[in-house]
Design an enzyme around this catalytic site. Structure first.
Site, PDB file in Angstrom:
ATOM      1  N   THR A  33       3.493  -2.169 -14.811  1.00 43.83           N
ATOM      2  CA  THR A  33       4.232  -2.230 -13.552  1.00 43.83           C
ATOM      3  C   THR A  33       5.728  -2.204 -13.822  1.00 43.83           C
ATOM      4  O   THR A  33       6.186  -2.721 -14.847  1.00 43.83           O
ATOM      5  CB  THR A  33       3.894  -3.511 -12.771  1.00 43.83           C
ATOM      6  OG1 THR A  33       4.780  -3.641 -11.650  1.00 43.83           O
ATOM      7  CG2 THR A  33       4.060  -4.754 -13.643  1.00 43.83           C
TER       8      THR A  33
ATOM      9  N   HIS B 288       0.698  -3.676   1.120  1.00 46.55           N
ATOM     10  CA  HIS B 288       1.482  -2.463   0.852  1.00 46.55           C
ATOM     11  C   HIS B 288       1.973  -1.822   2.143  1.00 46.55           C
ATOM     12  O   HIS B 288       1.263  -1.778   3.147  1.00 46.55           O
ATOM     13  CB  HIS B 288       0.649  -1.473   0.033  1.00 46.55           C
ATOM     14  CG  HIS B 288       0.351  -1.975  -1.352  1.00 46.55           C
ATOM     15  ND1 HIS B 288      -0.640  -1.458  -2.144  1.00 46.55           N
ATOM     16  CD2 HIS B 288       0.924  -2.967  -2.081  1.00 46.55           C
ATOM     17  CE1 HIS B 288      -0.661  -2.104  -3.306  1.00 46.55           C
ATOM     18  NE2 HIS B 288       0.278  -3.020  -3.278  1.00 46.55           N
TER      19      HIS B 288
ATOM     20  N   ARG C 233      12.390   2.096  -2.103  1.00 51.27           N
ATOM     21  CA  ARG C 233      11.350   1.998  -3.121  1.00 51.27           C
ATOM     22  C   ARG C 233      10.848   3.380  -3.506  1.00 51.27           C
ATOM     23  O   ARG C 233      10.952   4.335  -2.745  1.00 51.27           O
ATOM     24  CB  ARG C 233      10.166   1.167  -2.596  1.00 51.27           C
ATOM     25  CG  ARG C 233      10.492  -0.300  -2.327  1.00 51.27           C
ATOM     26  CD  ARG C 233      10.757  -1.062  -3.611  1.00 51.27           C
ATOM     27  NE  ARG C 233      11.038  -2.475  -3.379  1.00 51.27           N
ATOM     28  CZ  ARG C 233      12.263  -2.976  -3.232  1.00 51.27           C
ATOM     29  NH1 ARG C 233      13.318  -2.182  -3.272  1.00 51.27           N
ATOM     30  NH2 ARG C 233      12.435  -4.269  -3.054  1.00 51.27           N
TER      31      ARG C 233
ATOM     32  N   TYR D  97       3.531 -12.319 -11.850  1.00 50.91           N
ATOM     33  CA  TYR D  97       2.755 -11.082 -12.005  1.00 50.91           C
ATOM     34  C   TYR D  97       3.416 -10.170 -13.040  1.00 50.91           C
ATOM     35  O   TYR D  97       2.775  -9.721 -14.007  1.00 50.91           O
ATOM     36  CB  TYR D  97       2.620 -10.375 -10.654  1.00 50.91           C
ATOM     37  CG  TYR D  97       2.224  -8.921 -10.764  1.00 50.91           C
ATOM     38  CD1 TYR D  97       1.004  -8.554 -11.335  1.00 50.91           C
ATOM     39  CD2 TYR D  97       3.066  -7.912 -10.314  1.00 50.91           C
ATOM     40  CE1 TYR D  97       0.636  -7.218 -11.448  1.00 50.91           C
ATOM     41  CE2 TYR D  97       2.707  -6.589 -10.407  1.00 50.91           C
ATOM     42  CZ  TYR D  97       1.502  -6.234 -10.981  1.00 50.91           C
ATOM     43  OH  TYR D  97       1.155  -4.910 -11.097  1.00 50.91           O
TER      44      TYR D  97
ATOM     45  N   ASP E  32     -17.288  -9.216 -15.690  1.00 43.08           N
ATOM     46  CA  ASP E  32     -15.921  -9.658 -15.950  1.00 43.08           C
ATOM     47  C   ASP E  32     -15.547  -9.473 -17.422  1.00 43.08           C
ATOM     48  O   ASP E  32     -16.359  -9.748 -18.305  1.00 43.08           O
ATOM     49  CB  ASP E  32     -15.797 -11.141 -15.563  1.00 43.08           C
ATOM     50  CG  ASP E  32     -14.357 -11.558 -15.355  1.00 43.08           C
ATOM     51  OD1 ASP E  32     -13.626 -11.692 -16.363  1.00 43.08           O
ATOM     52  OD2 ASP E  32     -13.959 -11.754 -14.190  1.00 43.08           O
TER      53      ASP E  32
END
Length: 330
Positions: free
Chosen positions: A118, A190, A222, A142, A52
């Protein structure tokens, strides 16, 4: 020792396709992935460190044992709905994880990072297609964490000269041409893999959330980009930084969107399955149309999507899903 590219989240969907393309170019690749979402089987090569980013001793080992000259940073949680229920998880993994990474890069003199951002950083679009200069006002946690990560990179550039390229995009889709790697999320959210699960008879129908939007057929539009074209953009961004390029933000988009109904129709044609669709209520926070302009990336990075027909994208995904009915679980 050859210089290596460190790919965080490299065992994930877009990360693994990027690793595959880097290896095909003869690059040395080091992968860091905590394997919460990633899959060992998705890696076609490279040197995997399972751990991590928030573990300082672990990161020290990675940077000490390898000559890293650039980082491609994918490691993040990315479910919009979950981010609204558990924002703390998203701040801790996405924002704090990135802080840990940037501090180690600075400590070890690694001055180049390409960041998988994003288009959720924009929120409700001011313009369609969205431009990089449009205001950023995320409508979910997010998107907010990704924007915070971008801003952090800007200050690390100002203070420490760490150059970054941030790539903002919407929907990755499709699978690798080798047929060996593809999309396997748990849970799956998705559209393309969900539609193909209906074709595989793993779910009874596909839900369409709202058919009364201000679009030609009433369903949301989209942007979809083939995952290998996205991988190529990340590699072009590394090359820009290696050539001494300045920090920059680029949108990646196909420039043409597809409606939910169009995606389902194309999937029916590709799979030969009727794929029943059920109209359901709108989801909160779904804008009617999200398409990004990638003009700047085309001009400055020389990015040219090569697999931009929806038929190609869905056919590549269908090939993978037929061969991996349960994802990477054998």
């Amino acid at each position: 020792m050859d210089m290596a590219i460190l790919v965080t989240g490299g065992a994930g969907y877009i990360g693994s396709h990027t690793v595959a393309e880097l290896l095909a170019k003869g690059e040395q690749v080091v992968v860091v992935d905590n394997l919460q979402q990633g899959h060992r089987d998705a890696l076609l090569g490279g040197k995997l460190y399972a751990g991590d980013l928030r573990d300082a001793d672990f990161l020290d080992t990675v940077f000490r044992e390898n000559e890293i000259d650039a980082v491609i940073h994918f490691a993040a949680n990315s479910l919009v709905g979950e981010s609204m229920q558990n924002p703390g998880k998203y701040y801790h993994n996405n924002v704090y994880g990135t802080l840990c990474l940037l501090e180690k890069m600075n400590a070890y003199g690694v001055k180049k990072i390409v960041f998988s951002s994003t288009a959720a950083t924009y929120g409700e679009p001011e313009n369609v297609p969205i431009q990089e200069t449009d205001r950023t006002l995320p409508t979910n946690a997010y998107g907010e964490t990704k924007l915070a990560m971008e801003k952090m990179m800007r200050w690390f550039d100002t203070a420490h000269g760490i150059k970054y390229v941030s790539l903002r995009y919407f929907n990755a889709a499709g699978a690798h041409e080798s047929g060996r790697i593809g999309e396997d999320h748990s849970p799956e959210t998705h559209l393309v893999p969900l539609v193909l699960q209906v074709a595989l008879e793993q779910r009874a129908h596909i839900s369409v959330f709202g058919d009364d939007y201000a679009t030609a057929d009433g369903t949301c539009i989209r942007d979809y980009i083939h995952v290998t074209d996205l991988a190529d953009a990340h590699i072009l961004a590394v090359e820009k930084l290696r050539a001494g390029g300045e920090s920059a933000i680029y949108n990646l988009g196909s420039g043409t969107g597809f409606s939910v109904k169009q995606v389902i129709e194309i999937a029916r044609a590709v799979t030969g399955h009727p794929i029943p669709a059920v109209i359901e209520a709108r989801r909160a926070g779904d804008p009617a149309t999200l398409i990004a302009s990638s003009e700047r990336a085309r001009v400055e990075l020389g990015w040219r999507p090569k697999r931009d027909s929806m038929e190609q994208i869905i056919a590549s995904a269908w090939k993978w899903h037929q061969a991996h009915r349960n994802g990477y679980d054998k």
